[in-house]
Enzyme design. Structure first.
Site, PDB file in Angstrom:
ATOM      1  N   ASP A 117      -3.988   8.666   8.717  1.00 24.62           N
ATOM      2  CA  ASP A 117      -3.755   7.852   7.521  1.00 24.62           C
ATOM      3  C   ASP A 117      -5.074   7.295   7.008  1.00 24.62           C
ATOM      4  O   ASP A 117      -5.770   6.571   7.718  1.00 24.62           O
ATOM      5  CB  ASP A 117      -2.828   6.676   7.871  1.00 24.62           C
ATOM      6  CG  ASP A 117      -2.740   5.689   6.715  1.00 24.62           C
ATOM      7  OD1 ASP A 117      -2.112   6.028   5.706  1.00 24.62           O
ATOM      8  OD2 ASP A 117      -3.337   4.592   6.804  1.00 24.62           O
ATOM      9  N   HIS A 163      -1.273   2.414  -3.096  1.00 30.02           N
ATOM     10  CA  HIS A 163      -1.837   1.488  -2.104  1.00 30.02           C
ATOM     11  C   HIS A 163      -1.151   0.121  -2.111  1.00 30.02           C
ATOM     12  O   HIS A 163      -0.989  -0.513  -1.078  1.00 30.02           O
ATOM     13  CB  HIS A 163      -3.337   1.315  -2.355  1.00 30.02           C
ATOM     14  CG  HIS A 163      -4.107   0.919  -1.148  1.00 30.02           C
ATOM     15  ND1 HIS A 163      -5.226   1.569  -0.718  1.00 30.02           N
ATOM     16  CD2 HIS A 163      -3.908  -0.067  -0.250  1.00 30.02           C
ATOM     17  CE1 HIS A 163      -5.684   1.013   0.390  1.00 30.02           C
ATOM     18  NE2 HIS A 163      -4.887   0.003   0.691  1.00 30.02           N
TER      19      HIS A 163
END
Ligand code: A2P
Length: 296
Positions: free
Chosen positions: A44, A107
């Site tokens: 990630d 995000h």
């Protein structure tokens, strides 16, 4: 129990992924390579971390087939908007050195400009339809953001990546995610945010030093970090611990040889203080929008 997690569109993830938040670019390629040789198959990162290029390099250096690794990255808020987010994909894919990104997420919401958040998500839907990404999702979305998103878009996010460790368990977010069919993914799963320098005041306590977790760890001859990661896994959350230290990288994936009891899981749940360590997603600071993501 070591089963992969299945996203709402059938794509699967290993329960423990590898995080690179705050990993310096010069350390990231080595950390990713170490993680892949230790058995991780999910990395990630984020455009905003400034280390996508090194993540790609670490994957290539490992010699592991691209198809065996799940690559997840995030679009930063300054790239929100339909065309901007399509371009953000191109930047990230080029830096990572891949044609397709496995999991691309927003995000954070931009509460002051939710219309731009929606346009960004519609671009993710387009990328999914075009096969450029295998799954799409969000990060730091509170239940009301999910509700607003649902009303204006088609594809249910596959994941919602949120701050989640024993001192901040966000049961309301976990419930909303489950109701929508979204996998909850824990950032700072071992509570790095409870001790990272520069992220809070002196009243913070590191969850890695918690007495209850230490007691449970001793019972199983495991470390506090392993107990927390096992707690995530048994509760069927995706977790992405960060480390640049080879011994800790290996330790964090060595959690398949013990099992926490229902009482132990409940004792860890009971540690929740309902106080976040990271930023409040409803109040994101406009200065963060000034971070621009360079071209590839
Ligand atoms: P390091 O990179 O030096 O190992 P989180 O992923 O919850 O944000 O936590 C990351 C933080 O926890 C980093 O500071 C990392 O430092 C540290 N860390 C990672 N794994 C462990 C571990 N097994 N035991 C103790 N600290 C750890």
């Amino acid at each position: 129990m070591n089963d992969r997690l299945t996203l709402n569109n059938g794509v699967t993830l290993p329960p423990i992924g590898f995080g690179v938040f705050q990993s310096a670019p010069e350390e990231t390629a080595a950390a990713v390579e170490t993680a892949l040789s230790a058995g991780y198959r999910h990395i990630d990162t984020a455009a905003g971390y400034g280390n996508e290029r090194e993540v790609g390099e670490g994957i290539r250096r490992s010699g592991i087939d691209r198809g065996d690794v799940i690559i997840e990255t995030k679009v930063w808020v300054s790239d929100y908007g339909f065309d901007e987010t399509l371009h953000a994909f191109e930047k990230s894919a080029a830096k990572l050195g891949v044609e397709q990104i496995d999991l691309l997420i927003l995000h954070q919401p931009m509460p002051q400009h939710f219309d731009r958040t929606i346009q960004a998500y519609r671009a993710l839907e387009q990328l999914l339809a075009d096969g450029r990404v295998r799954a799409i999702g969000v990060s730091n979305f509170m239940p009301h953001h999910l509700e607003d998103l649902r009303k204006q878009t088609e594809v249910v996010p596959a994941v919602n990546q949120v701050e989640l460790h024993p001192y901040f368990t966000q049961p309301n977010v976990q419930r909303a995610d489950a109701d929508f069919g979204i996998l909850t993914q824990a950032w700072s799963p071992i509570g790095g945010i409870t001790f990272y320098p520069g992220w809070g005041d002196d009243t913070r306590r590191s969850v890695l030093e918690d007495d209850t977790i230490a007691r449970i760890a001793k019972t199983h001859s495991k470390t506090p970090a392993q107990v927390m990661l096992r707690w995530h896994m048994q509760q069927r959350r995706s977790a992405i611990p960060k480390s640049t230290n080879p011994a800790r990288i290996a330790q964090n994936i060595d959690i398949f040889d013990f099992e926490l009891s229902a009482d132990e899981l409940a004792a860890i749940d009971g540690l929740d203080r309902a106080v976040r360590g990271g930023p409040d997603p409803d109040e994101n600071d406009p200065s963060t929008w000034e971070l621009t993501i360079p071209e590839a």
